[in-house]
Design a protein around this motif. Sequence first.
Motif, PDB file in Angstrom:
ATOM      1  N   SER A  12       0.826  -1.207   0.000  1.00  0.00           N
ATOM      2  CA  SER A  12       0.000   0.000   0.000  1.00  0.00           C
ATOM      3  C   SER A  12       0.863   1.260   0.000  1.00  0.00           C
ATOM      4  CB  SER A  12      -0.902   0.014   1.237  1.00  0.00           C
ATOM      5  OG  SER A  12      -0.101   0.192   2.407  1.00  0.00           O
ATOM      6  N   ARG A  13       0.241   2.385  -0.251  1.00  0.00           N
ATOM      7  CA  ARG A  13       0.959   3.669  -0.216  1.00  0.00           C
ATOM      8  C   ARG A  13       1.547   3.915   1.180  1.00  0.00           C
ATOM      9  NH1 ARG A  13      -2.268   8.853  -2.160  1.00  0.00           N
ATOM     10  NH2 ARG A  13      -2.215   7.603  -4.082  1.00  0.00           N
ATOM     11  N   ASN A  14       0.804   3.515   2.202  1.00  0.00           N
ATOM     12  CA  ASN A  14       1.302   3.681   3.579  1.00  0.00           C
ATOM     13  C   ASN A  14       2.619   2.952   3.789  1.00  0.00           C
ATOM     14  OD1 ASN A  14      -0.859   5.255   4.438  1.00  0.00           O
ATOM     15  ND2 ASN A  14      -2.058   3.502   5.125  1.00  0.00           N
ATOM     16  N   ILE A  15       2.681   1.705   3.334  1.00  0.00           N
ATOM     17  CA  ILE A  15       3.895   0.900   3.499  1.00  0.00           C
ATOM     18  C   ILE A  15       5.043   1.497   2.699  1.00  0.00           C
ATOM     19  CG2 ILE A  15       4.964  -1.331   2.983  1.00  0.00           C
ATOM     20  CD1 ILE A  15       3.193  -1.404   5.417  1.00  0.00           C
ATOM     21  N   HIS A  19       8.499   3.014   4.204  1.00  0.00           N
ATOM     22  CA  HIS A  19       9.777   2.408   3.833  1.00  0.00           C
ATOM     23  C   HIS A  19      10.795   3.454   3.388  1.00  0.00           C
ATOM     24  CE1 HIS A  19      12.640   0.421   1.087  1.00  0.00           C
ATOM     25  NE2 HIS A  19      12.554  -0.589   1.936  1.00  0.00           N
ATOM     26  N   TRP A  20      10.399   4.360   2.490  1.00  0.00           N
ATOM     27  CA  TRP A  20      11.368   5.294   1.921  1.00  0.00           C
ATOM     28  C   TRP A  20      11.694   6.440   2.866  1.00  0.00           C
ATOM     29  CZ3 TRP A  20      14.206   3.055  -1.310  1.00  0.00           C
ATOM     30  CH2 TRP A  20      13.695   2.106  -2.190  1.00  0.00           C
ATOM     31  N   ILE A  21      10.726   6.866   3.666  1.00  0.00           N
ATOM     32  CA  ILE A  21      11.042   7.847   4.718  1.00  0.00           C
ATOM     33  C   ILE A  21      12.014   7.225   5.714  1.00  0.00           C
ATOM     34  CG2 ILE A  21      10.106   9.118   6.699  1.00  0.00           C
ATOM     35  CD1 ILE A  21       7.533   9.510   5.051  1.00  0.00           C
ATOM     36  N   ASN A  22      11.794   5.970   6.027  1.00  0.00           N
ATOM     37  CA  ASN A  22      12.660   5.249   6.955  1.00  0.00           C
ATOM     38  C   ASN A  22      14.083   5.135   6.407  1.00  0.00           C
ATOM     39  OD1 ASN A  22      12.670   3.804   9.520  1.00  0.00           O
ATOM     40  ND2 ASN A  22      13.112   1.978   8.320  1.00  0.00           N
ATOM     41  N   VAL A  23      14.197   4.827   5.113  1.00  0.00           N
ATOM     42  CA  VAL A  23      15.524   4.713   4.480  1.00  0.00           C
ATOM     43  C   VAL A  23      16.296   6.026   4.607  1.00  0.00           C
ATOM     44  CG1 VAL A  23      16.712   4.489   2.259  1.00  0.00           C
ATOM     45  CG2 VAL A  23      14.907   2.872   2.866  1.00  0.00           C
ATOM     46  N   GLY A  77      -4.382  -1.448  10.026  1.00  0.00           N
ATOM     47  CA  GLY A  77      -4.323  -1.279   8.572  1.00  0.00           C
ATOM     48  C   GLY A  77      -5.009  -2.393   7.807  1.00  0.00           C
ATOM     49  N   LYS A  78      -4.757  -2.397   6.509  1.00  0.00           N
ATOM     50  CA  LYS A  78      -5.377  -3.385   5.626  1.00  0.00           C
ATOM     51  C   LYS A  78      -4.314  -4.230   4.935  1.00  0.00           C
ATOM     52  CE  LYS A  78      -9.278  -0.290   4.611  1.00  0.00           C
ATOM     53  NZ  LYS A  78     -10.004   0.432   3.537  1.00  0.00           N
ATOM     54  N   GLY A  79      -4.707  -5.420   4.490  1.00  0.00           N
ATOM     55  CA  GLY A  79      -3.840  -6.273   3.675  1.00  0.00           C
ATOM     56  C   GLY A  79      -2.483  -6.516   4.298  1.00  0.00           C
ATOM     57  N   TYR A  80      -1.445  -6.227   3.515  1.00  0.00           N
ATOM     58  CA  TYR A  80      -0.082  -6.522   3.961  1.00  0.00           C
ATOM     59  C   TYR A  80       0.503  -5.443   4.868  1.00  0.00           C
ATOM     60  CZ  TYR A  80       0.066 -10.768   1.304  1.00  0.00           C
ATOM     61  OH  TYR A  80      -0.183 -12.046   0.866  1.00  0.00           O
ATOM     62  N   GLU A  81      -0.343  -4.514   5.318  1.00  0.00           N
ATOM     63  CA  GLU A  81       0.045  -3.609   6.393  1.00  0.00           C
ATOM     64  C   GLU A  81      -0.034  -4.326   7.738  1.00  0.00           C
ATOM     65  OE1 GLU A  81      -1.812   0.444   4.321  1.00  0.00           O
ATOM     66  OE2 GLU A  81      -2.757  -0.455   6.073  1.00  0.00           O
ATOM     67  N   ARG A  82      -0.860  -5.364   7.806  1.00  0.00           N
ATOM     68  CA  ARG A  82      -1.153  -6.035   9.080  1.00  0.00           C
ATOM     69  C   ARG A  82      -0.012  -6.945   9.513  1.00  0.00           C
ATOM     70  NH1 ARG A  82      -6.706  -5.079  10.680  1.00  0.00           N
ATOM     71  NH2 ARG A  82      -6.178  -6.534  12.331  1.00  0.00           N
ATOM     72  N   TRP A  83       0.185  -7.019  10.847  1.00  0.00           N
ATOM     73  CA  TRP A  83       1.301  -7.804  11.386  1.00  0.00           C
ATOM     74  C   TRP A  83       1.186  -9.291  11.090  1.00  0.00           C
ATOM     75  CZ3 TRP A  83       4.791  -4.662  11.513  1.00  0.00           C
ATOM     76  CH2 TRP A  83       4.798  -3.458  12.216  1.00  0.00           C
ATOM     77  N   HIS A  84      -0.008  -9.830  11.089  1.00  0.00           N
ATOM     78  CA  HIS A  84      -0.119 -11.278  10.885  1.00  0.00           C
ATOM     79  C   HIS A  84       0.299 -11.679   9.469  1.00  0.00           C
ATOM     80  CE1 HIS A  84      -4.048 -10.186   9.093  1.00  0.00           C
ATOM     81  NE2 HIS A  84      -3.986 -11.355   8.474  1.00  0.00           N
ATOM     82  N   LYS A  85       0.414 -10.701   8.564  1.00  0.00           N
ATOM     83  CA  LYS A  85       0.889 -11.001   7.211  1.00  0.00           C
ATOM     84  C   LYS A  85       2.341 -10.590   7.019  1.00  0.00           C
ATOM     85  CE  LYS A  85      -3.453 -10.972   4.698  1.00  0.00           C
ATOM     86  NZ  LYS A  85      -3.656 -11.545   3.393  1.00  0.00           N
ATOM     87  N   ALA A 223       8.500  -2.920  -6.665  1.00  0.00           N
ATOM     88  CA  ALA A 223       7.251  -3.109  -5.923  1.00  0.00           C
ATOM     89  C   ALA A 223       7.163  -2.154  -4.739  1.00  0.00           C
ATOM     90  CB  ALA A 223       7.128  -4.549  -5.440  1.00  0.00           C
ATOM     91  N   MET A 224       8.325  -1.794  -4.170  1.00  0.00           N
ATOM     92  CA  MET A 224       8.322  -0.848  -3.061  1.00  0.00           C
ATOM     93  C   MET A 224       8.239   0.596  -3.556  1.00  0.00           C
ATOM     94  SD  MET A 224       7.976  -0.904   0.134  1.00  0.00           S
ATOM     95  CE  MET A 224       8.298  -2.622   0.566  1.00  0.00           C
ATOM     96  N   VAL A 225       8.158   0.767  -4.881  1.00  0.00           N
ATOM     97  CA  VAL A 225       7.943   2.089  -5.476  1.00  0.00           C
ATOM     98  C   VAL A 225       6.500   2.216  -5.971  1.00  0.00           C
ATOM     99  CG1 VAL A 225       8.609   3.688  -7.315  1.00  0.00           C
ATOM    100  CG2 VAL A 225      10.357   2.316  -6.150  1.00  0.00           C
ATOM    101  N   ASN A 226       6.045   1.197  -6.724  1.00  0.00           N
ATOM    102  CA  ASN A 226       4.702   1.296  -7.312  1.00  0.00           C
ATOM    103  C   ASN A 226       3.671   0.385  -6.656  1.00  0.00           C
ATOM    104  OD1 ASN A 226       5.184  -1.305  -8.360  1.00  0.00           O
ATOM    105  ND2 ASN A 226       5.948  -0.481 -10.294  1.00  0.00           N
ATOM    106  N   GLY A 227       4.133  -0.511  -5.758  1.00  0.00           N
ATOM    107  CA  GLY A 227       3.211  -1.381  -5.027  1.00  0.00           C
ATOM    108  C   GLY A 227       2.947  -2.725  -5.668  1.00  0.00           C
ATOM    109  N   TYR A 228       3.402  -2.932  -6.928  1.00  0.00           N
ATOM    110  CA  TYR A 228       3.048  -4.141  -7.668  1.00  0.00           C
ATOM    111  C   TYR A 228       4.219  -5.122  -7.799  1.00  0.00           C
ATOM    112  CZ  TYR A 228      -1.285  -1.908  -9.152  1.00  0.00           C
ATOM    113  OH  TYR A 228      -2.525  -1.310  -9.178  1.00  0.00           O
ATOM    114  N   LYS A 229       3.923  -6.391  -7.556  1.00  0.00           N
ATOM    115  CA  LYS A 229       4.850  -7.468  -7.875  1.00  0.00           C
ATOM    116  C   LYS A 229       4.352  -8.191  -9.127  1.00  0.00           C
ATOM    117  CE  LYS A 229       6.838  -8.931  -3.432  1.00  0.00           C
ATOM    118  NZ  LYS A 229       7.010 -10.110  -2.560  1.00  0.00           N
TER     119      LYS A 229
END
Length: 239
Positions: A12-15, A19-23, A77-85, A223-229
């Motif tokens: 997601s955009r959140n992830i 990621h990039w702010i963190n980098v 969050g949703k989808g792959y934002e969630r810890w269980h994923k 994928a960490m730029v556009n979200g898609y694999k």
Amino acid sequence: MQITKEQVFVWSRNIRLFHWINVVAILLLIALGSMILHSKTFGIAGDGKVLLKTIHVLVGYVFACNLIFRLIIGFVGKGYERWHKTLPFNSGFKAEFTEFKAGKKQAYKGHNPAGKLMVLALLATMTAQMISGLVIAGTDIYYPPFGHYFAESIAIDKDNLAAIQPYSKENVDEVAYQAMRDIRNPFITAHVYVFYCLLFLIPLHIIGVVIAERREKSALVSAMVNGYKYLPKNNTDEH
């Protein structure tokens, strides 16, 4: 036999923003922290060192807010934002890791098992660095969230906290100041050692991404730029 791949939205955009702010924040903090740690070698003292520490703390606030945001969306969050994923705590992780080591699964929609372990290690070290850094900021240059408390604890005149400045003894009770330094020491030790842990984990993370991309060929970096694999049809995990 050619494998048919499909474009699958994962991050997601959140992830991606996290990621990039963190980098950027971590790279700046490493550079600033290294200069502070070796300030004597660089001939930095007095006001120059205070300035470096101030910039380090300000960048640290960006890092901390970004990390806290990530910790929160891991629960709401949703989808792959969630810890269980994202973390290696789901009930099927042991079997998933065994399958991964055996090379039976070549594509993962989210992180592969090794990636989940790395995410856990990075989050744990970053959280420890955030907490220790905030305490040090409060005891060293008296910045929030703990600065007011520590400044008040060492002040002779509690109504004149503005007089308490980094590397100044004005309005400072020496006994209380030493007690504060004793509280600070283990946080300094933790901050330095976790810093070295991050210097080890970050290159390991990059190497892991390179290896995973060579193995999966799923466009991990983009994928960490556009979200898609780009994943094989009907051969992706849903963990």
